[in-house]
Enzyme design. Structure first.
Site, PDB file in Angstrom:
ATOM      1  CD  GLN A 101      48.486 -50.744   9.177  1.00 55.02           C
ATOM      2  OE1 GLN A 101      48.289 -50.154  10.236  1.00 55.02           O
ATOM      3  NE2 GLN A 101      47.500 -51.146   8.397  1.00 55.02           N
ATOM      4  CE1 TYR A 188      46.017 -41.798  11.706  1.00 53.70           C
ATOM      5  CE2 TYR A 188      45.399 -43.876  10.672  1.00 53.70           C
ATOM      6  CZ  TYR A 188      45.324 -42.999  11.746  1.00 53.70           C
ATOM      7  OH  TYR A 188      44.562 -43.307  12.840  1.00 53.70           O
ATOM      8  NE  ARG A 235      43.667 -51.857   6.505  1.00 53.27           N
ATOM      9  CZ  ARG A 235      43.042 -51.819   7.665  1.00 53.27           C
ATOM     10  NH1 ARG A 235      43.403 -50.948   8.596  1.00 53.27           N
ATOM     11  NH2 ARG A 235      42.049 -52.637   7.931  1.00 53.27           N
ATOM     12  N   GLY A 324      38.686 -57.928  12.358  1.00 55.97           N
ATOM     13  CA  GLY A 324      39.342 -57.170  13.400  1.00 55.97           C
ATOM     14  C   GLY A 324      38.820 -57.494  14.781  1.00 55.97           C
ATOM     15  NE  ARG A 325      34.595 -53.627  15.466  1.00 54.06           N
ATOM     16  CZ  ARG A 325      33.643 -52.758  15.105  1.00 54.06           C
ATOM     17  NH1 ARG A 325      33.086 -51.996  16.029  1.00 54.06           N
ATOM     18  NH2 ARG A 325      33.269 -52.656  13.854  1.00 54.06           N
TER      19      ARG A 325
END
Length: 367
Positions: A101, A188, A235, A324-325
């Site tokens: 990424q 971002y 993304r 993810g987690r």
């Protein structure tokens, strides 16, 4: 077997994946200092989780200016390229695929992190937003500091950022990655250009939705031309508004961008979806419309259960499911799902952004 679709092989624009589990990008701040260099500990972490059909790494800044948090890895120096080769070699030996990424954080930064004033589409500070540094706090904890006022980017600086994304993508391929994911989500830099509340420019990069998607499309096209459209993913986070990013026009803007990305024939759109307990659900009509507009792979990530992921796959609304987690705490997550084994929990929140230690990073047990 209960989860037929999740464990089904999938071809991502010619890249063969062994299953539809995607390990989602998660910032962990273990890069070696000085130089934000990926290291052997990071390689071990990703290799442990290579039963995912594909891994998307934590974000790697394309320049020192693009850095927003302490000890995140870069992809702009020879040492960083060499360091990432440890990870790609380790993951490929385990039979998985891995994309890097690429990010530039824009205004989500502080001179305390990178020594520079942040850059942004407009000189607007993100309200109630912080980044972190390591300053010797107890337990090695990250210390959060408020972001600073950014400077509005010049056209020359925009051109430079486009070139830096291209160079970062080329560096990623040199480091052995199967492709790259351009980070256009979560407040971002690219997301800042997309949204009317953070982009108040009056030139060709601001004003209309067509202008606000320009940077995303130019970066995506330039990267696709440099490394191949089949190796280029994007993304986006249409339903996430933290970091002071609430824009009433964002859904329409995202659909306009998706149509242009489909014309570029990029490999995928990766939806970063809200993952907190009372988060808004993505409406089915949005998923249906996106599927109609964008012709290639669609990925959904956002605290999905295997059942939720399987249903989305069965309904042909998405093609891959990001976790993810669950991968963070369970390096063998797909095997645990298949065998219906219990899951490890986060052992200590202090280790999420834990600097350089293995504790809470590579020491989670396999079943």
């Amino acid at each position: 077997m209960k989860y037929q679709k999740l464990f089904q092989q999938y071809k991502l624009n010619g890249i063969q994946l062994e299953n539809r589990f995607l390990m989602a990008p998660m910032t962990r701040s273990r890069a070696s200092q000085p130089g934000d260099i990926p290291n052997a500990l990071m390689a071990e972490y990703y290799a442990q989780r290579s039963s995912a059909g594909i891994i998307i790494t934590e974000a790697a800044q394309i320049s020192q200016q693009g850095k927003g948090y302490a000890r995140t890895p870069g992809i702009y120096s020879a040492e960083q390229i060499k360091g990432w080769k440890l990870t790609t070699d380790a993951v490929h030996k385990k039979g998985s695929k891995i994309f890097l990424q690429l990010w530039h954080v824009g205004r989500i930064s502080s001179s305390k992190v990178n020594g520079l004033q942040p850059l942004a589409p407009s000189a607007l500070t993100a309200q109630n937003t912080s980044v972190y540094i390591f300053d010797g706090a107890p337990n090695g904890d990250a210390t959060f500091v408020p972001v600073e006022e950014p400077r509005e980017m010049t056209k020359t600086e925009i051109d430079t950022v486009i070139k830096q994304f291209v160079q970062g993508a080329e560096n990623a391929i040199e480091a052995g990655f199967d492709g790259v994911e351009i980070h256009g989500a979560n407040g971002y830099l690219i997301d800042q250009f997309l949204r009317s509340n953070s982009n108040k420019r009056t030139d060709e990069y601001g004003g209309t939705m067509e202008n606000r998607i320009r940077l995303l499309i130019e970066i995506s096209g330039a990267v696709a031309n440099a490394i191949g459209k089949e190796k280029t993913g994007i993304r986006l986070s249409p339903f996430i508004s933290f970091k002071d990013m609430n824009d009433p026009e964002i859904l329409e803007t995202i659909m306009l961008a998706a149509a242009e990305l489909s014309k570029l024939d990029v490999a995928y759109i990766h939806l970063c979806e809200a993952d907190w307990d009372d988060a808004p659900q993505i409406p089915i009509d949005f998923r249906v419309k996106l599927r109609d507009i964008f012709k290639n792979t669609i990925i959904a990530t956002g605290n999905k259960t295997p059942d939720e992921g399987e249903n989305l796959l069965e309904d042909n609304l998405v093609d891959l499911i990001g976790f993810g987690r669950n991968f963070l705490t369970n390096p063998d997550y797909p095997a645990r799902v298949k065998q219906n084994f219990s899951l490890n929990k986060i052992s200590d929140n202090h280790t999420l952004f834990g600097g350089g230690e293995a504790r809470g990073y590579t020491d989670y047990p396999f079943f």
